[in-house]
Scaffold this motif. Sequence first.
Motif, PDB file in Angstrom:
ATOM      1  N   SER A  40     -31.222   9.439 -25.263  1.00  0.00           N
ATOM      2  CA  SER A  40     -31.948   9.639 -26.520  1.00  0.00           C
ATOM      3  C   SER A  40     -31.611  10.974 -27.167  1.00  0.00           C
ATOM      4  CB  SER A  40     -33.459   9.589 -26.258  1.00  0.00           C
ATOM      5  OG  SER A  40     -33.813   8.432 -25.546  1.00  0.00           O
ATOM      6  N   ARG A  41     -31.528  11.996 -26.349  1.00  0.00           N
ATOM      7  CA  ARG A  41     -31.417  13.361 -26.882  1.00  0.00           C
ATOM      8  C   ARG A  41     -29.977  13.746 -27.181  1.00  0.00           C
ATOM      9  NH1 ARG A  41     -34.701  18.121 -26.787  1.00  0.00           N
ATOM     10  NH2 ARG A  41     -33.597  20.048 -26.303  1.00  0.00           N
ATOM     11  N   TYR A  42     -29.063  13.444 -26.256  1.00  0.00           N
ATOM     12  CA  TYR A  42     -27.707  13.963 -26.407  1.00  0.00           C
ATOM     13  C   TYR A  42     -26.711  12.945 -26.943  1.00  0.00           C
ATOM     14  CZ  TYR A  42     -29.785  17.538 -23.478  1.00  0.00           C
ATOM     15  OH  TYR A  42     -30.614  18.501 -22.990  1.00  0.00           O
ATOM     16  N   VAL A  43     -26.918  11.678 -26.645  1.00  0.00           N
ATOM     17  CA  VAL A  43     -25.954  10.668 -27.092  1.00  0.00           C
ATOM     18  C   VAL A  43     -26.378  10.067 -28.424  1.00  0.00           C
ATOM     19  CG1 VAL A  43     -24.869   8.473 -26.526  1.00  0.00           C
ATOM     20  CG2 VAL A  43     -25.211  10.174 -24.741  1.00  0.00           C
ATOM     21  N   LEU A  44     -27.598   9.568 -28.494  1.00  0.00           N
ATOM     22  CA  LEU A  44     -28.047   8.937 -29.730  1.00  0.00           C
ATOM     23  C   LEU A  44     -28.668   9.945 -30.700  1.00  0.00           C
ATOM     24  CD1 LEU A  44     -29.668   5.661 -28.306  1.00  0.00           C
ATOM     25  CD2 LEU A  44     -27.307   6.077 -29.037  1.00  0.00           C
ATOM     26  N   SER A  45     -29.063  11.087 -30.186  1.00  0.00           N
ATOM     27  CA  SER A  45     -29.729  12.094 -31.020  1.00  0.00           C
ATOM     28  C   SER A  45     -30.890  11.503 -31.811  1.00  0.00           C
ATOM     29  CB  SER A  45     -28.737  12.748 -31.993  1.00  0.00           C
ATOM     30  OG  SER A  45     -27.749  13.449 -31.293  1.00  0.00           O
ATOM     31  N   LEU A  46     -31.767  10.786 -31.128  1.00  0.00           N
ATOM     32  CA  LEU A  46     -32.943  10.237 -31.793  1.00  0.00           C
ATOM     33  C   LEU A  46     -33.830  11.383 -32.277  1.00  0.00           C
ATOM     34  CD1 LEU A  46     -33.855   7.290 -29.391  1.00  0.00           C
ATOM     35  CD2 LEU A  46     -32.518   7.233 -31.496  1.00  0.00           C
ATOM     36  N   GLY A  47     -34.174  11.340 -33.546  1.00  0.00           N
ATOM     37  CA  GLY A  47     -34.873  12.436 -34.182  1.00  0.00           C
ATOM     38  C   GLY A  47     -35.944  13.112 -33.344  1.00  0.00           C
ATOM     39  N   PRO A  48     -37.025  12.403 -33.027  1.00  0.00           N
ATOM     40  CA  PRO A  48     -38.144  13.034 -32.326  1.00  0.00           C
ATOM     41  C   PRO A  48     -37.750  13.646 -30.983  1.00  0.00           C
ATOM     42  CG  PRO A  48     -38.753  10.861 -33.145  1.00  0.00           C
ATOM     43  CD  PRO A  48     -37.283  11.002 -33.358  1.00  0.00           C
ATOM     44  N   VAL A  49     -36.823  13.011 -30.279  1.00  0.00           N
ATOM     45  CA  VAL A  49     -36.435  13.519 -28.958  1.00  0.00           C
ATOM     46  C   VAL A  49     -35.533  14.745 -29.091  1.00  0.00           C
ATOM     47  CG1 VAL A  49     -35.455  12.918 -26.728  1.00  0.00           C
ATOM     48  CG2 VAL A  49     -36.559  11.153 -28.113  1.00  0.00           C
ATOM     49  N   ALA A  50     -34.630  14.678 -30.061  1.00  0.00           N
ATOM     50  CA  ALA A  50     -33.718  15.801 -30.265  1.00  0.00           C
ATOM     51  C   ALA A  50     -34.455  17.017 -30.811  1.00  0.00           C
ATOM     52  CB  ALA A  50     -32.593  15.392 -31.212  1.00  0.00           C
ATOM     53  N   ALA A  51     -35.573  16.766 -31.480  1.00  0.00           N
ATOM     54  CA  ALA A  51     -36.302  17.870 -32.107  1.00  0.00           C
ATOM     55  C   ALA A  51     -37.133  18.665 -31.104  1.00  0.00           C
ATOM     56  CB  ALA A  51     -37.213  17.324 -33.215  1.00  0.00           C
ATOM     57  N   MET A  52     -37.422  18.070 -29.969  1.00  0.00           N
ATOM     58  CA  MET A  52     -38.284  18.759 -29.002  1.00  0.00           C
ATOM     59  C   MET A  52     -37.555  19.954 -28.378  1.00  0.00           C
ATOM     60  SD  MET A  52     -39.969  15.423 -27.133  1.00  0.00           S
ATOM     61  CE  MET A  52     -40.978  16.330 -25.974  1.00  0.00           C
ATOM     62  N   SER A  53     -38.323  20.955 -28.033  1.00  0.00           N
ATOM     63  CA  SER A  53     -37.756  22.120 -27.346  1.00  0.00           C
ATOM     64  C   SER A  53     -37.587  21.800 -25.858  1.00  0.00           C
ATOM     65  CB  SER A  53     -38.687  23.312 -27.502  1.00  0.00           C
ATOM     66  OG  SER A  53     -39.880  23.094 -26.766  1.00  0.00           O
ATOM     67  N   ARG A  54     -36.785  22.623 -25.210  1.00  0.00           N
ATOM     68  CA  ARG A  54     -36.637  22.445 -23.758  1.00  0.00           C
ATOM     69  C   ARG A  54     -38.001  22.494 -23.064  1.00  0.00           C
ATOM     70  NH1 ARG A  54     -31.517  24.827 -24.306  1.00  0.00           N
ATOM     71  NH2 ARG A  54     -32.378  26.877 -24.692  1.00  0.00           N
ATOM     72  N   GLU A  55     -38.842  23.391 -23.498  1.00  0.00           N
ATOM     73  CA  GLU A  55     -40.140  23.542 -22.850  1.00  0.00           C
ATOM     74  C   GLU A  55     -40.999  22.296 -23.046  1.00  0.00           C
ATOM     75  OE1 GLU A  55     -38.696  25.803 -24.788  1.00  0.00           O
ATOM     76  OE2 GLU A  55     -38.103  27.105 -23.130  1.00  0.00           O
TER      77      GLU A  55
END
Lengths: 186, 186
Positions: free
Chosen positions: A151-166
């Motif tokens: 979700s975060r690195y391959v598809l870059s889904l908005g809500p998941v990519a927007a979250m911080s590491r924390e």
Amino acid sequence: MIERKSERTKSAIRAAARQVFALVGYERATIRDIAREANIDPAMVMRYFGSKDGLFADTANFDLNLPQDLGEAPDKAGERMAAHFIAVWEQEGSGFAVLLRSASSNPVAAARIAAVLSEQLLPAVVAMVGPQEAPQRAGLIASQMLGLALSRYVLSLGPVAAMSREQIIAGIGPTLQRYLYGPLAR
Amino acid sequence: MIERKSERTKSAIRAAARQVFALVGYERATIRDIAREANIDPAMVMRYFGSKDGLFADTANFDLNLPQDLGEAPDKAGERMAAHFIAVWEQEGSGFAVLLRSASSNPVAAARIAAVLSEQLLPAVVAMVGPQEAPQRAGLIASQMLGLALSRYVLSLGPVAAMSREQIIAGIGPTLQRYLYGPLAR
DNA sequence: CACGTTTATCAACACTCGTTGACAAATTCT
DNA sequence: AGAATTTGTCAACGAGTGTTGATAAACGTG
């Protein structure tokens, strides 16, 4: 000469290959693309890596490198695991992006991800909870981590990519914690 | 004739396309493969769907179809959601397998998965927890569900594929429950 | 039956891809 | 410097791809 010239070229090809493979996946990546990215001739790829498959096999490797002492502080294991995953993935050239991007369509990549699960994650979980429940627990952990990475690195889904590491760690750490030590269906 | 002959051919092509696309992904699937599977001529695909992209666009669709009343029994929502996901995916010809198999390498497929998140899952979560925290919660849910689907149906990772539906629901239901109503990092 | 429309077949085109081999340039060794 | 080895360049091949157009067969309609 202390270092063969060919080593420079080889690592240039490797770097370009990692970049292109991670971006578009095995099938869409062409040797010509990679060669152009590395400023070399396509034939050089064949000389140094034998084939496109050979280059991919060389490029697409990944070591999860889990800390050995996760079981020593069981109540922190989930959170530490989540943090470790993210740290490992986000370090450049980890090869995981290459692997995950191509896993759905490339059997070699899929097999390597399966190997990370069975040879690295599973043994670590066995060490923590024993062999009986480990497969199911490790499977659940893998599903959450792969889904996050997808979700975060391959598809870059908005809500998941927007979250911080924390935020990610706070959200997913407790999940892994429960997958490790929580109740389980038989 | 009550039903045009072409409709029979079109649906035969569709069925074959879904099968081939779901198995090998967009890039590795060839029109010739699909035509052979459907026992028709490759040119027929072009006649009825215009192009390979057109066929894929027609084949790769998916409706999550979430129940509207999830918020009415908030303590059961996670488990019901998990059960619903699995039920929808496992019904044949859902198109989700096609979508997920190609999502990593095909922008159209990736965009459609993103659309399912933003147009179907997110609104449902908004209805349950309000617009403030919904994106983060929906993102976490998507990461777990996509990861499960990837592990179980696309990569067929041993431990995940071996679990029963009940084990999956028991394992993942509480996770979704916490992603919906549990505490969240700011 | 004869005609127009729908459906199917076939061969080929244009293009891209991985891969190869001949040859040149650069570098190292004697 | 001269020979041998390494490194790089270039053009082309052969296979596979999506796609097209000409042409035939099947079908419904007057």
